[in-house]
Design a protein around this motif. Structure first.
Motif, PDB file in Angstrom:
ATOM      1  N   GLU A   1       0.827  -1.204   0.000  1.00  0.00           N
ATOM      2  CA  GLU A   1       0.000   0.000   0.000  1.00  0.00           C
ATOM      3  C   GLU A   1       0.858   1.249   0.000  1.00  0.00           C
ATOM      4  O   GLU A   1       0.443   2.298  -0.499  1.00  0.00           O
ATOM      5  CB  GLU A   1      -0.935   0.005   1.209  1.00  0.00           C
ATOM      6  N   GLN A   2       2.070   1.163   0.551  1.00  0.00           N
ATOM      7  CA  GLN A   2       2.997   2.295   0.612  1.00  0.00           C
ATOM      8  C   GLN A   2       4.413   1.770   0.434  1.00  0.00           C
ATOM      9  O   GLN A   2       4.785   0.763   1.027  1.00  0.00           O
ATOM     10  CB  GLN A   2       2.880   3.018   1.955  1.00  0.00           C
ATOM     11  N   HIS A   3       5.204   2.450  -0.402  1.00  0.00           N
ATOM     12  CA  HIS A   3       6.550   1.984  -0.707  1.00  0.00           C
ATOM     13  C   HIS A   3       7.609   2.698   0.124  1.00  0.00           C
ATOM     14  O   HIS A   3       7.534   3.910   0.349  1.00  0.00           O
ATOM     15  CB  HIS A   3       6.880   2.228  -2.188  1.00  0.00           C
ATOM     16  N   GLU A   4       8.612   1.931   0.541  1.00  0.00           N
ATOM     17  CA  GLU A   4       9.854   2.488   1.045  1.00  0.00           C
ATOM     18  C   GLU A   4      10.760   2.809  -0.150  1.00  0.00           C
ATOM     19  O   GLU A   4      10.497   2.385  -1.285  1.00  0.00           O
ATOM     20  CB  GLU A   4      10.551   1.492   1.970  1.00  0.00           C
ATOM     21  N   THR A   5      11.839   3.555   0.090  1.00  0.00           N
ATOM     22  CA  THR A   5      12.803   3.912  -0.948  1.00  0.00           C
ATOM     23  C   THR A   5      14.081   3.116  -0.731  1.00  0.00           C
ATOM     24  O   THR A   5      14.722   3.242   0.317  1.00  0.00           O
ATOM     25  CB  THR A   5      13.120   5.417  -0.931  1.00  0.00           C
ATOM     26  N   GLN A   6      14.448   2.291  -1.705  1.00  0.00           N
ATOM     27  CA  GLN A   6      15.705   1.558  -1.634  1.00  0.00           C
ATOM     28  C   GLN A   6      16.868   2.444  -2.061  1.00  0.00           C
ATOM     29  O   GLN A   6      16.790   3.106  -3.099  1.00  0.00           O
ATOM     30  CB  GLN A   6      15.678   0.349  -2.581  1.00  0.00           C
ATOM     31  N   HIS A   7      17.939   2.434  -1.295  1.00  0.00           N
ATOM     32  CA  HIS A   7      19.197   3.056  -1.714  1.00  0.00           C
ATOM     33  C   HIS A   7      20.161   1.908  -2.003  1.00  0.00           C
ATOM     34  O   HIS A   7      21.073   1.620  -1.225  1.00  0.00           O
ATOM     35  CB  HIS A   7      19.713   4.011  -0.633  1.00  0.00           C
ATOM     36  N   ASP A   8      19.899   1.254  -3.117  1.00  0.00           N
ATOM     37  CA  ASP A   8      20.574   0.001  -3.470  1.00  0.00           C
ATOM     38  C   ASP A   8      21.851   0.281  -4.280  1.00  0.00           C
ATOM     39  O   ASP A   8      22.014  -0.182  -5.396  1.00  0.00           O
ATOM     40  CB  ASP A   8      19.627  -0.921  -4.233  1.00  0.00           C
ATOM     41  N   PHE A   9      22.751   1.073  -3.679  1.00  0.00           N
ATOM     42  CA  PHE A   9      24.014   1.440  -4.316  1.00  0.00           C
ATOM     43  C   PHE A   9      24.933   1.941  -3.214  1.00  0.00           C
ATOM     44  O   PHE A   9      24.489   2.200  -2.091  1.00  0.00           O
ATOM     45  CB  PHE A   9      23.802   2.521  -5.388  1.00  0.00           C
ATOM     46  N   TYR A  10      26.200   2.070  -3.514  1.00  0.00           N
ATOM     47  CA  TYR A  10      27.152   2.537  -2.502  1.00  0.00           C
ATOM     48  C   TYR A  10      28.222   3.392  -3.167  1.00  0.00           C
ATOM     49  O   TYR A  10      28.416   3.359  -4.385  1.00  0.00           O
ATOM     50  CB  TYR A  10      27.797   1.355  -1.767  1.00  0.00           C
ATOM     51  N   GLY A  11      28.884   4.203  -2.351  1.00  0.00           N
ATOM     52  CA  GLY A  11      29.990   5.016  -2.832  1.00  0.00           C
ATOM     53  C   GLY A  11      29.586   6.336  -3.452  1.00  0.00           C
ATOM     54  O   GLY A  11      30.389   6.970  -4.140  1.00  0.00           O
ATOM     55  N   PHE A  12      28.378   6.791  -3.189  1.00  0.00           N
ATOM     56  CA  PHE A  12      27.886   8.038  -3.763  1.00  0.00           C
ATOM     57  C   PHE A  12      27.830   9.120  -2.678  1.00  0.00           C
ATOM     58  O   PHE A  12      27.934   8.829  -1.481  1.00  0.00           O
ATOM     59  CB  PHE A  12      26.513   7.819  -4.401  1.00  0.00           C
ATOM     60  N   PRO A  13      27.645  10.384  -3.073  1.00  0.00           N
ATOM     61  CA  PRO A  13      27.583  11.455  -2.073  1.00  0.00           C
ATOM     62  C   PRO A  13      26.482  11.215  -1.043  1.00  0.00           C
ATOM     63  O   PRO A  13      25.419  10.674  -1.358  1.00  0.00           O
ATOM     64  CB  PRO A  13      27.286  12.704  -2.923  1.00  0.00           C
ATOM     65  N   GLU A  14      26.741  11.631   0.181  1.00  0.00           N
ATOM     66  CA  GLU A  14      25.795  11.398   1.272  1.00  0.00           C
ATOM     67  C   GLU A  14      24.415  11.957   0.955  1.00  0.00           C
ATOM     68  O   GLU A  14      23.395  11.417   1.396  1.00  0.00           O
ATOM     69  CB  GLU A  14      26.329  12.018   2.565  1.00  0.00           C
ATOM     70  N   GLU A  15      24.387  13.048   0.212  1.00  0.00           N
ATOM     71  CA  GLU A  15      23.110  13.710  -0.092  1.00  0.00           C
ATOM     72  C   GLU A  15      22.107  12.767  -0.723  1.00  0.00           C
ATOM     73  O   GLU A  15      20.896  12.851  -0.467  1.00  0.00           O
ATOM     74  CB  GLU A  15      23.373  14.912  -1.014  1.00  0.00           C
ATOM     75  N   ILE A  16      22.591  11.851  -1.558  1.00  0.00           N
ATOM     76  CA  ILE A  16      21.667  10.998  -2.306  1.00  0.00           C
ATOM     77  C   ILE A  16      20.959  10.003  -1.392  1.00  0.00           C
ATOM     78  O   ILE A  16      19.838   9.560  -1.679  1.00  0.00           O
ATOM     79  CB  ILE A  16      22.399  10.269  -3.461  1.00  0.00           C
ATOM     80  N   TYR A  17      21.585   9.670  -0.276  1.00  0.00           N
ATOM     81  CA  TYR A  17      20.985   8.692   0.630  1.00  0.00           C
ATOM     82  C   TYR A  17      19.872   9.290   1.476  1.00  0.00           C
ATOM     83  O   TYR A  17      19.142   8.557   2.159  1.00  0.00           O
ATOM     84  CB  TYR A  17      22.074   8.074   1.516  1.00  0.00           C
ATOM     85  N   SER A  18      19.726  10.589   1.413  1.00  0.00           N
ATOM     86  CA  SER A  18      18.628  11.228   2.137  1.00  0.00           C
ATOM     87  C   SER A  18      17.403  11.425   1.240  1.00  0.00           C
ATOM     88  O   SER A  18      16.335  11.807   1.727  1.00  0.00           O
ATOM     89  CB  SER A  18      19.072  12.591   2.687  1.00  0.00           C
ATOM     90  N   LEU A  19      17.553  11.153  -0.058  1.00  0.00           N
ATOM     91  CA  LEU A  19      16.422  11.302  -0.964  1.00  0.00           C
ATOM     92  C   LEU A  19      15.442  10.156  -0.768  1.00  0.00           C
ATOM     93  O   LEU A  19      15.832   8.998  -0.610  1.00  0.00           O
ATOM     94  CB  LEU A  19      16.898  11.317  -2.418  1.00  0.00           C
ATOM     95  N   THR A  20      14.173  10.488  -0.800  1.00  0.00           N
ATOM     96  CA  THR A  20      13.139   9.459  -0.728  1.00  0.00           C
ATOM     97  C   THR A  20      12.107   9.700  -1.819  1.00  0.00           C
ATOM     98  O   THR A  20      11.954  10.827  -2.316  1.00  0.00           O
ATOM     99  CB  THR A  20      12.432   9.455   0.639  1.00  0.00           C
ATOM    100  N   TYR A  21      11.425   8.644  -2.163  1.00  0.00           N
ATOM    101  CA  TYR A  21      10.329   8.744  -3.130  1.00  0.00           C
ATOM    102  C   TYR A  21       9.160   7.928  -2.554  1.00  0.00           C
ATOM    103  O   TYR A  21       8.990   6.746  -2.868  1.00  0.00           O
ATOM    104  CB  TYR A  21      10.746   8.223  -4.499  1.00  0.00           C
ATOM    105  N   PRO A  22       8.372   8.562  -1.682  1.00  0.00           N
ATOM    106  CA  PRO A  22       7.343   7.837  -0.922  1.00  0.00           C
ATOM    107  C   PRO A  22       6.046   7.622  -1.706  1.00  0.00           C
ATOM    108  O   PRO A  22       4.956   8.008  -1.254  1.00  0.00           O
ATOM    109  CB  PRO A  22       7.131   8.742   0.288  1.00  0.00           C
TER     110      PRO A  22
END
Length: 258
Positions: free
Chosen positions: A57-78
């Motif tokens: 009914e509601q999706h979490e956001t996968q950050h299925d990658f590594y080695g990128f700027p910290e900023e990208i790990y705070s992005l969500t798409y709910p």
């Protein structure tokens, strides 16, 4: 309303942070479409021998990658899910005797949310994610797409998310694309524009530079094309909407299939 299907290259996760020709194109693309009732995405980053689909009914956001700027790990798409749409997809699969399994709690991988974040930034349209099977034959992948073609008449946007030239071992810092990558894309484009299925289904034997463009370890990035094409089998019209490159070889393109 009947919506087209699309093959959309999702490139690097960094696209989520970038403002460039390709990301601006994705933003414009949604502006030219009727607002879909739901979005169904075959993702290169969900490769499974069994057909899987999300039922959340509601999706979490996968950050299925590594080695990128910290900023990208705070992005969500709910984005919300749509269990009713998931059931409709299941019914279509059952009608064609395709074994499949519902999956709860997977979340949206970056092959999905990076492009949708640009196209529909408000994240208010329900999304159902579907796996691909990179080891199926192209014909079988195409047939699975055909099974879902009726959804296009129901206000559902179907997307295959991957990359036609996607070989992370051959990326470079060059500003200009490598000739071999362009030649491969041009070969695919010519056959897409004529909907030449025998040639496309035999791409691994016939396309130039195929081992560089579609290495065995990344075949899952190419095959969403066939799923998306299958959903447009009735009209068999393909139009290249943009062609760009990053890192010398990473192909960024979008094909509208109608």
């Amino acid at each position: 309303m009947k919506l087209p299907a699309f093959f959309i290259a999702h490139g690097s996760p960094l696209l989520a942070l970038e403002d460039n020709e390709y990301t601006r194109f994705l933003a414009r693309l949604s502006e030219d479409l009727e607002v879909p009732r739901g979005i169904v995405v075959f993702s290169a980053h969900w490769d499974s021998p069994e057909q899987l689909l999300t039922v959340d009914e509601q999706h979490e956001t996968q950050h299925d990658f590594y080695g990128f700027p910290e900023e990208i790990y705070s992005l969500t798409y709910p984005a919300p899910g749509d269990p009713a749409l998931s059931r409709r997809i299941s019914e279509l699969f059952k009608d064609h005797n395709l074994p499949h399994q519902p999956v709860l709690g997977r979340g949206l991988d970056h092959g999905i949310w990076v492009i949708l974040q640009k196209m529909f930034p408000e994240a208010n349209i329900p999304v159902v994610a579907l796996s691909v099977d990179s080891l199926r034959s192209p014909h079988e992948q195409y047939q699975i797409g055909q099974m879902l073609a009726p959804l296009r008449e129901e206000g559902i946007l179907l997307i295959g998310s991957g990359g036609l030239v996607h070989n992370l071992r051959l990326l470079s810092e060059k500003d200009q694309p490598e000739a071999w990558a362009q030649e491969f894309d041009a070969w695919i484009a010519k056959r897409l524009e004529t909907w030449d299925l025998p040639e496309l289904f035999a791409f691994e034997k016939k396309a130039p530079h195929v081992r560089e463009a579609v290495p065995s370890y990344a075949r899952e990035h190419f095959v969403p094309l066939f799923y998306a094409m299958g959903a447009a089998d009735e009209g068999r019209q393909a139009g290249l909407m943009i062609q760009a490159y990053q890192y010398g070889t990473l192909s960024l393109n979008c094909w509208m299939l109608d």
